[in-house]
Write a protein that holds these residues in place. Sequence first.
Motif, mmCIF file in Angstrom:
data_model
loop_
_atom_site.group_PDB
_atom_site.id
_atom_site.type_symbol
_atom_site.label_atom_id
_atom_site.label_comp_id
_atom_site.label_asym_id
_atom_site.label_seq_id
_atom_site.Cartn_x
_atom_site.Cartn_y
_atom_site.Cartn_z
ATOM 1 N N TYR A 1 0.823 -1.203 0.000
ATOM 2 C CA TYR A 1 0.000 0.000 0.000
ATOM 3 C C TYR A 1 0.858 1.255 0.000
ATOM 4 C CZ TYR A 1 -3.775 3.257 0.960
ATOM 5 O OH TYR A 1 -4.659 4.295 0.868
ATOM 6 N N SER A 2 1.831 1.333 0.912
ATOM 7 C CA SER A 2 2.644 2.544 0.999
ATOM 8 C C SER A 2 3.578 2.688 -0.202
ATOM 9 C CB SER A 2 3.463 2.536 2.297
ATOM 10 O OG SER A 2 4.375 1.467 2.309
ATOM 11 N N LEU B 1 2.657 2.293 -3.286
ATOM 12 C CA LEU B 1 1.863 2.747 -4.429
ATOM 13 C C LEU B 1 1.306 4.138 -4.144
ATOM 14 C CD1 LEU B 1 -0.181 -0.530 -5.132
ATOM 15 C CD2 LEU B 1 2.010 0.146 -6.132
ATOM 16 N N ASN B 2 1.334 4.989 -5.143
ATOM 17 C CA ASN B 2 0.816 6.351 -4.994
ATOM 18 C C ASN B 2 -0.711 6.311 -4.888
ATOM 19 O OD1 ASN B 2 0.005 9.053 -5.290
ATOM 20 N ND2 ASN B 2 1.744 9.523 -6.603
ATOM 21 N N PRO B 3 -1.274 6.711 -3.754
ATOM 22 C CA PRO B 3 -2.728 6.602 -3.585
ATOM 23 C C PRO B 3 -3.527 7.526 -4.494
ATOM 24 C CG PRO B 3 -1.772 7.841 -1.764
ATOM 25 C CD PRO B 3 -0.630 7.304 -2.562
ATOM 26 N N ARG B 4 -2.871 8.509 -5.102
ATOM 27 C CA ARG B 4 -3.577 9.468 -5.951
ATOM 28 C C ARG B 4 -3.638 9.027 -7.414
ATOM 29 N NH1 ARG B 4 -0.614 12.379 -2.251
ATOM 30 N NH2 ARG B 4 -1.776 13.896 -0.991
ATOM 31 N N THR C 1 -4.317 5.972 -10.395
ATOM 32 C CA THR C 1 -4.979 4.704 -10.672
ATOM 33 C C THR C 1 -3.912 3.619 -10.873
ATOM 34 O OG1 THR C 1 -4.992 5.039 -13.062
ATOM 35 C CG2 THR C 1 -6.886 5.879 -11.815
ATOM 36 N N TYR D 1 -8.205 2.677 -7.794
ATOM 37 C CA TYR D 1 -7.133 3.257 -6.983
ATOM 38 C C TYR D 1 -6.633 2.215 -5.976
ATOM 39 C CZ TYR D 1 -8.256 7.791 -8.966
ATOM 40 O OH TYR D 1 -8.444 8.839 -9.848
ATOM 41 N N PRO D 2 -5.420 2.391 -5.446
ATOM 42 C CA PRO D 2 -4.851 1.376 -4.549
ATOM 43 C C PRO D 2 -5.763 0.975 -3.397
ATOM 44 C CG PRO D 2 -3.150 2.921 -5.186
ATOM 45 C CD PRO D 2 -4.427 3.439 -5.774
ATOM 46 N N HIS D 3 -6.505 1.916 -2.804
ATOM 47 C CA HIS D 3 -7.343 1.559 -1.652
ATOM 48 C C HIS D 3 -8.513 0.661 -2.035
ATOM 49 C CE1 HIS D 3 -9.740 4.990 -3.200
ATOM 50 N NE2 HIS D 3 -10.768 4.368 -2.621
ATOM 51 N N GLU D 4 -8.779 0.530 -3.333
ATOM 52 C CA GLU D 4 -9.883 -0.310 -3.795
ATOM 53 C C GLU D 4 -9.462 -1.753 -4.030
ATOM 54 O OE1 GLU D 4 -12.837 2.080 -6.424
ATOM 55 O OE2 GLU D 4 -10.826 2.799 -6.990
ATOM 56 N N ARG E 1 -2.916 -5.489 -4.453
ATOM 57 C CA ARG E 1 -1.984 -4.354 -4.485
ATOM 58 C C ARG E 1 -0.567 -4.833 -4.774
ATOM 59 N NH1 ARG E 1 -5.411 -1.784 -0.337
ATOM 60 N NH2 ARG E 1 -4.308 -2.874 1.342
#
Length: 333
Positions: free
Chosen positions: A103-104, A106-109, A111, A152-155, A161
């Motif tokens: 998670y960290s 990958l850029n959360p902003r 896609t 996006y990563p949080h999805e 991920r």
Amino acid sequence: MSIPLLQVSGLKKHYPMRSGLLRAGGGTVRAVDGVDFAVARGETLGLVGESGCGKSTVGRLLAKLLAPTSGTICLDGQPIDRLGSRATRDFRRRVQMVFQDPYSSLNPRLTAARIVAEPLLNYGRIPRAELHERLQALFMKVGLRADQMQRYPHEFSGGQRQRVGIARALALSPSLIVCDEPVSALDVSVQAQVINLMMDLQAELGLSYLFIAHDLAVVEHISHRIAVMYLGKIVELADKHRLIGAPQHPYTQALLSAAPVADAAIRRQRIVLSGDVPSPAQPPAGCRFHTRCPHALPRCRSEEPRLRDVAPGHAVACHLAPSTDAAVDPAPA
């Protein structure tokens, strides 16, 4: 013998300690303190050890995210510290990294598609008209669907991920991927899926891996050879079957005894080490393991053992290991 893809000799990374604000003079942390090994084309070298032993620092040195204090790293026989700007750019294309936290890293902003596309766009490796098709192929290769590209990563789940991270590492068709504990943050069932994916990719693409982990069961499954680190040094290096079946260093024996085994018939007697791992800022004299070793001799407290062959392709840094006159060859047999 052919030149290995990667050759590491005398690699060190020391960090100065601060004794006051913006002042040096507080000593030195020897995170990596003289490491030698090689990785062949299409090979996986597992690097294991307790937290703080320096294995992740080794990975970052190989990926040129850190500069070594001393020592040599050669890719295809060429030292990477002597590369010009163009050659350095090519090196960064050929050596990629998969990080521990999917998670960290990958850029959360962005896609998932943009994350995987970024290295391709930076290197101009593909015309924009062909980019979408290339991304679809990369997503399918790591077990993701094309309709997930705009998420996006949080999805994504943790395993998904990490698959995005692997796709990003594959984008530039690298020769070597440094895997820094890539499955330690995942559930056990997901770990197996990601490990099997990486093995399939290796067989298909001829990749080489440096696989850093603390879980011996995972390392045994994916690796061809295993190197065991303790307090900044490699203490044993061998083919995985020989290292698991006939470990020679007391530290390796202790690690294996702590590994869970389902079959009680082959379960090892647990070796409990006394004391804590010494500080890398003040490593013990002689053998660094002697403060915890149940077999330490007076010689171990004053004379540091060198990494030497005790059998073809099996190197051990221990005074108690069988004696041989053979010089160490860190390259794969």
